[in-house]
Design an enzyme around this catalytic site. Structure first.
Site, PDB file in Angstrom:
ATOM      1  N   LYS A  13      46.745  42.568  71.027  1.00 52.23           N
ATOM      2  CA  LYS A  13      46.319  41.987  72.382  1.00 52.23           C
ATOM      3  C   LYS A  13      45.729  41.003  72.034  1.00 52.23           C
ATOM      4  CE  LYS A  13      43.313  45.283  72.577  1.00 52.23           C
ATOM      5  NZ  LYS A  13      43.551  45.855  70.918  1.00 52.23           N
ATOM      6  N   ARG A  88      38.023  50.669  78.323  1.00 50.12           N
ATOM      7  CA  ARG A  88      38.610  51.586  77.347  1.00 50.12           C
ATOM      8  C   ARG A  88      37.962  52.715  77.251  1.00 50.12           C
ATOM      9  NH1 ARG A  88      38.054  46.264  72.505  1.00 50.12           N
ATOM     10  NH2 ARG A  88      39.406  47.490  71.288  1.00 50.12           N
ATOM     11  N   ARG A 127      44.593  40.827  58.731  1.00 53.41           N
ATOM     12  CA  ARG A 127      44.705  39.971  59.459  1.00 53.41           C
ATOM     13  C   ARG A 127      43.497  39.444  59.030  1.00 53.41           C
ATOM     14  NH1 ARG A 127      42.509  41.603  65.764  1.00 53.41           N
ATOM     15  NH2 ARG A 127      40.987  43.466  64.419  1.00 53.41           N
ATOM     16  N   ARG A 160      37.743  39.902  58.962  1.00 57.76           N
ATOM     17  CA  ARG A 160      36.359  40.822  60.216  1.00 57.76           C
ATOM     18  C   ARG A 160      36.098  41.946  59.162  1.00 57.76           C
ATOM     19  NH1 ARG A 160      39.076  41.691  66.472  1.00 57.76           N
ATOM     20  NH2 ARG A 160      37.704  43.281  66.156  1.00 57.76           N
ATOM     21  N   ARG A 171      38.545  53.649  63.783  1.00 59.32           N
ATOM     22  CA  ARG A 171      38.505  52.822  65.641  1.00 59.32           C
ATOM     23  C   ARG A 171      40.689  53.271  66.225  1.00 59.32           C
ATOM     24  NH1 ARG A 171      39.268  46.929  63.466  1.00 59.32           N
ATOM     25  NH2 ARG A 171      39.972  46.729  65.207  1.00 59.32           N
TER      26      ARG A 171
HETATM   27  P1  ADP Z   1      44.122  43.423  68.696  1.00 58.39           P
HETATM   28  O1  ADP Z   1      43.678  42.273  69.779  1.00 58.39           O
HETATM   29  O2  ADP Z   1      44.786  44.437  69.735  1.00 58.39           O
HETATM   30  O3  ADP Z   1      43.581  43.697  67.880  1.00 58.39           O
HETATM   31  P2  ADP Z   1      45.589  41.172  67.514  1.00 58.39           P
HETATM   32  O4  ADP Z   1      46.309  40.310  68.811  1.00 58.39           O
HETATM   33  O5  ADP Z   1      43.839  40.450  66.370  1.00 58.39           O
HETATM   34  O6  ADP Z   1      45.530  42.737  67.809  1.00 58.39           O
HETATM   35  O7  ADP Z   1      46.583  41.104  65.741  1.00 58.39           O
HETATM   36  C1  ADP Z   1      46.536  41.944  64.798  1.00 58.39           C
HETATM   37  C2  ADP Z   1      47.010  41.509  63.619  1.00 58.39           C
HETATM   38  O8  ADP Z   1      48.803  41.416  63.852  1.00 58.39           O
HETATM   39  C3  ADP Z   1      46.808  39.768  64.005  1.00 58.39           C
HETATM   40  O9  ADP Z   1      47.279  39.148  62.420  1.00 58.39           O
HETATM   41  C4  ADP Z   1      47.492  39.466  64.820  1.00 58.39           C
HETATM   42  O10 ADP Z   1      47.927  37.801  64.235  1.00 58.39           O
HETATM   43  C5  ADP Z   1      49.337  40.281  64.000  1.00 58.39           C
HETATM   44  N1  ADP Z   1      50.577  39.924  64.879  1.00 58.39           N
HETATM   45  C6  ADP Z   1      50.400  40.229  66.106  1.00 58.39           C
HETATM   46  N2  ADP Z   1      51.051  40.333  67.511  1.00 58.39           N
HETATM   47  C7  ADP Z   1      52.435  40.624  66.097  1.00 58.39           C
HETATM   48  C8  ADP Z   1      53.683  40.964  66.365  1.00 58.39           C
HETATM   49  N3  ADP Z   1      54.092  41.034  67.090  1.00 58.39           N
HETATM   50  N4  ADP Z   1      54.159  41.173  64.647  1.00 58.39           N
HETATM   51  C9  ADP Z   1      53.257  40.990  63.443  1.00 58.39           C
HETATM   52  N5  ADP Z   1      51.827  40.635  63.406  1.00 58.39           N
HETATM   53  C10 ADP Z   1      51.250  40.205  64.902  1.00 58.39           C
HETATM   54  P1  AMP Z   2      38.301  43.854  69.698  1.00 60.41           P
HETATM   55  O1  AMP Z   2      38.403  42.667  69.379  1.00 60.41           O
HETATM   56  O2  AMP Z   2      38.496  44.118  70.654  1.00 60.41           O
HETATM   57  O3  AMP Z   2      39.180  45.066  68.493  1.00 60.41           O
HETATM   58  O4  AMP Z   2      36.946  44.794  69.429  1.00 60.41           O
HETATM   59  C1  AMP Z   2      35.419  44.832  68.932  1.00 60.41           C
HETATM   60  C2  AMP Z   2      34.478  45.906  68.537  1.00 60.41           C
HETATM   61  O5  AMP Z   2      33.456  45.880  69.740  1.00 60.41           O
HETATM   62  C3  AMP Z   2      35.299  47.305  69.102  1.00 60.41           C
HETATM   63  O6  AMP Z   2      34.992  48.355  68.184  1.00 60.41           O
HETATM   64  C4  AMP Z   2      33.331  47.843  69.814  1.00 60.41           C
HETATM   65  O7  AMP Z   2      32.945  48.162  68.813  1.00 60.41           O
HETATM   66  C5  AMP Z   2      33.402  47.220  70.586  1.00 60.41           C
HETATM   67  N1  AMP Z   2      34.198  46.724  71.724  1.00 60.41           N
HETATM   68  C6  AMP Z   2      34.818  45.740  72.529  1.00 60.41           C
HETATM   69  N2  AMP Z   2      35.536  46.051  73.449  1.00 60.41           N
HETATM   70  C7  AMP Z   2      35.072  47.196  73.886  1.00 60.41           C
HETATM   71  C8  AMP Z   2      34.284  48.073  74.842  1.00 60.41           C
HETATM   72  N3  AMP Z   2      35.691  47.547  75.941  1.00 60.41           N
HETATM   73  N4  AMP Z   2      33.758  49.469  75.601  1.00 60.41           N
HETATM   74  C9  AMP Z   2      33.603  49.037  73.934  1.00 60.41           C
HETATM   75  N5  AMP Z   2      32.887  48.869  72.751  1.00 60.41           N
HETATM   76  C10 AMP Z   2      33.811  47.259  72.577  1.00 60.41           C
END
Ligand code: ADP
Ligand code: AMP
Length: 218
Positions: A13, A88, A127, A160, A171
């Protein structure tokens, strides 16, 4: 254009939000990033949110929605926005709809990113986030002990706290129990499009853009 991205943690995302926001000229707003900024600044909200984040749980709906509504009140969202990780829960979605309705607005499209659980765990354990510029990337050096540097600015990459495997599993369960019901809710409103989020990053961007364009033609 007002767009929401939903998907399990690690679905891509944040990666796609940045790329789509650039192409659509709208701001990407990540509630996870907003919370992490509060945590880094040591605010009261950050100290409260951290307890939930470290446990892999969701921060309570009212706190999250108030923070997001304040961000959406800023003028850069006048021509639209892309929400990454919010709403969410169905309750958050209801509150978002009420907030937008006060401006006579509604969402244009909700994209649900589909990625198998195993891919998500693999992506999240690899990541890394740049401590300087915040760029999200993945590393091929997991477990090597060598610090890897940011592909964008050369800064130091960090893992992270909530990307440890046991927190990732938690999660994913939270996503299934609390966020998946939202998909039916948005389907009923005719707003949801599912996007295959596996494959190359650019392929996913193209699928997402196509879904947004198809949706706005409905
Ligand atoms: P989210 O925001 O949904 O938690 P991220 O955008 O942070 O996900 O992506 C999670 C990990 O996967 C990151 O290390 C990113 O670089 C990697 N990633 C994102 N898109 C892809 C893809 N299409 N294929 C492989 N790895 C990806
Ligand atoms: P993310 O960066 O989107 O993976 O979010 C990291 C953490 O932030 C999540 O695991 C939750 O603890 C909190 N968080 C982010 N967005 C929300 C949401 N919309 N509602 C509740 N908690 C959230």
């Amino acid at each position: 254009m007002r767009i929401v991205l939903i998907g399990p943690p690690g679905a891509g995302k944040g990666t796609q939000a940045r790329l789509l926001a650039e192409r659509l000229s709208i701001p990407a707003i990540s509630t996870g990033d907003l919370f992490r900024t509060h945590v880094a600044q040591g605010t009261l909200l950050g100290r409260e949110a951290r307890k939930y984040m470290d446990a892999g749980a969701l921060v309570p709906d009212e706190v999250t929605t108030t923070m997001t509504a304040e961000r959406l009140a800023e003028s850069d969202t006048d021509s639209g926005f892309l929400l990454d990780g919010f709403p969410r829960t169905v309750r958050q979605a209801e509150l978002l709809r009420e907030t937008l309705a006060t401006q006579g607005a509604d969402l244009d499209r909700v994209l649900a990113f589909d990625v198998p659980d195993d891919d998500v765990v693999r992506r999240l354990t690899a990541r890394r986030v740049c401590g300087e510029c915040g760029l999200v990337q993945h590393t091929d050096h997991v477990g090597s002990g060598k610090p890897s540097s940011c592909g964008g600015c050369g800064g130091t990459l960090q893992r992270r706290d909530d990307d440890r495997e046991e927190t990732v599993r938690k999660r994913l369960t939270v996503h299934t129990e609390q966020t998946v019901p939202l998909l039916d809710w948005y389907t009923t409103q005719g707003l949801l499009t599912r996007v295959n989020a596996t494959g190359q990053v650019e392929q996913v961007t193209q699928r997402a853009l196509a879904a947004v364009m198809r949706g706005s033609a409905d």
